[in-house]
Design a protein around this motif. Sequence first.
Motif, short mmCIF file in Angstrom:
data_model
loop_
_atom_site.label_atom_id
_atom_site.label_comp_id
_atom_site.label_asym_id
_atom_site.label_seq_id
_atom_site.Cartn_x
_atom_site.Cartn_y
_atom_site.Cartn_z
N LEU A 53 16.22 -4.86 40.00
CA LEU A 53 15.38 -4.12 40.94
C LEU A 53 14.42 -3.27 40.14
O LEU A 53 14.84 -2.44 39.34
CB LEU A 53 16.24 -3.24 41.85
N SER A 55 11.01 -0.75 39.68
CA SER A 55 10.06 0.22 40.21
C SER A 55 8.70 -0.10 39.59
O SER A 55 8.55 -0.04 38.37
CB SER A 55 10.49 1.64 39.85
N ARG A 71 5.08 0.16 46.72
CA ARG A 71 6.00 -0.06 47.84
C ARG A 71 6.80 1.20 48.13
O ARG A 71 7.43 1.77 47.26
CB ARG A 71 6.94 -1.21 47.51
N GLU A 90 8.04 6.36 45.54
CA GLU A 90 8.45 5.09 46.11
C GLU A 90 9.97 5.00 46.16
O GLU A 90 10.66 5.51 45.29
CB GLU A 90 7.89 3.93 45.30
N GLU A 92 11.67 1.91 47.64
CA GLU A 92 12.20 0.58 47.89
C GLU A 92 12.29 -0.26 46.62
O GLU A 92 13.35 -0.77 46.26
CB GLU A 92 11.34 -0.14 48.93
N GLY A 93 11.22 -0.43 45.92
CA GLY A 93 11.23 -1.21 44.69
C GLY A 93 11.02 -2.70 44.96
O GLY A 93 10.94 -3.15 46.10
N TYR A 94 10.96 -3.47 43.88
CA TYR A 94 10.73 -4.91 43.95
C TYR A 94 11.92 -5.64 43.35
O TYR A 94 12.29 -5.40 42.19
CB TYR A 94 9.46 -5.28 43.19
N ASP A 97 13.59 -12.22 42.22
CA ASP A 97 14.34 -13.28 42.90
C ASP A 97 14.95 -14.26 41.91
O ASP A 97 14.83 -14.10 40.68
CB ASP A 97 13.45 -14.00 43.92
N VAL A 102 8.60 -11.57 41.18
CA VAL A 102 8.46 -10.54 42.21
C VAL A 102 7.24 -10.87 43.04
O VAL A 102 6.30 -11.51 42.56
CB VAL A 102 8.32 -9.12 41.59
N LEU A 104 4.16 -9.39 45.04
CA LEU A 104 3.32 -8.21 45.22
C LEU A 104 2.19 -8.51 46.20
O LEU A 104 1.74 -9.67 46.28
CB LEU A 104 2.72 -7.75 43.89
N ARG A 109 3.28 -14.11 44.26
CA ARG A 109 4.45 -14.25 43.41
C ARG A 109 4.05 -14.18 41.93
O ARG A 109 3.20 -14.96 41.47
CB ARG A 109 5.15 -15.58 43.70
#
Length: 259
Positions: A53, A55, A71, A90, A92-94, A97, A102, A104, A109
Amino acid sequence: MNNRFFLFILSLLFFASCSSPRNLAYFDNLREEAVVTEKIANAAEAKIQPGDLLSINVTSLSPESNVLFNRGALPTASNTNVSGVTYVQETEGYLVDKSGSVVLPILGRVKVEDLTREEAENQLTSSLQTYLKEPVVNVRFRNFKVTVIGEVTRPSTFQITDGNVNILEALGMAGDMTAFGKRENVLVIRETKDERSMVRLNLNDKDVLKSPFFNLQQNDIVYVEPDKARAVQASNSSRNISIIVATMSVLTLILSRFL
């Protein structure tokens, strides 16, 4: 007869406390010189992996556009900056997968797997220059953690804010090993994608500094194995010996009054 009881008790105490001496020193084979200098051959910065995860914070000369990428950041009417807009932190974060990417806004992607934080920042900065004026990207791990368990003072899971920690620092956060911890046999468990690696490190030996497992990665587990003395101390037989010794001591005091 009284002497026999004393001898029996002394024998029990001797066998209960008998244990081989252990080396409790780190890097015991390090030469005793003023300065020992070696090249660092295993300086490996943590790399982004699926499941991380991140930031991702974007700042530029277009504050209104920054909101698209930060985000969880929202404009607020109070505490405005020079540009007239400020943002809350922020939250939530990214999430990276399974494909190592990620997603954005606008960029879509973006592949970040096996990149260091600095490499990911450079890649994203280059991609955003088409849409933002002088973008600056800051990437941080949100879920970088290591777990230290076993014969340490404070076993726990520790969050690492800068994504950089070695095994000595992790043991320090756990309050260091107890005297029962095997410094010559510390287990590190590491999972990457669909593979699990396990290696035992000898912290008595200075060559451990060259190990690729000396610098920990996200989600590593460090297990400090207890020695035999701890096992004996925790076993039922050890408690039974203590009870027998205490009982014999009482009996010896009683018998000594009559003999």
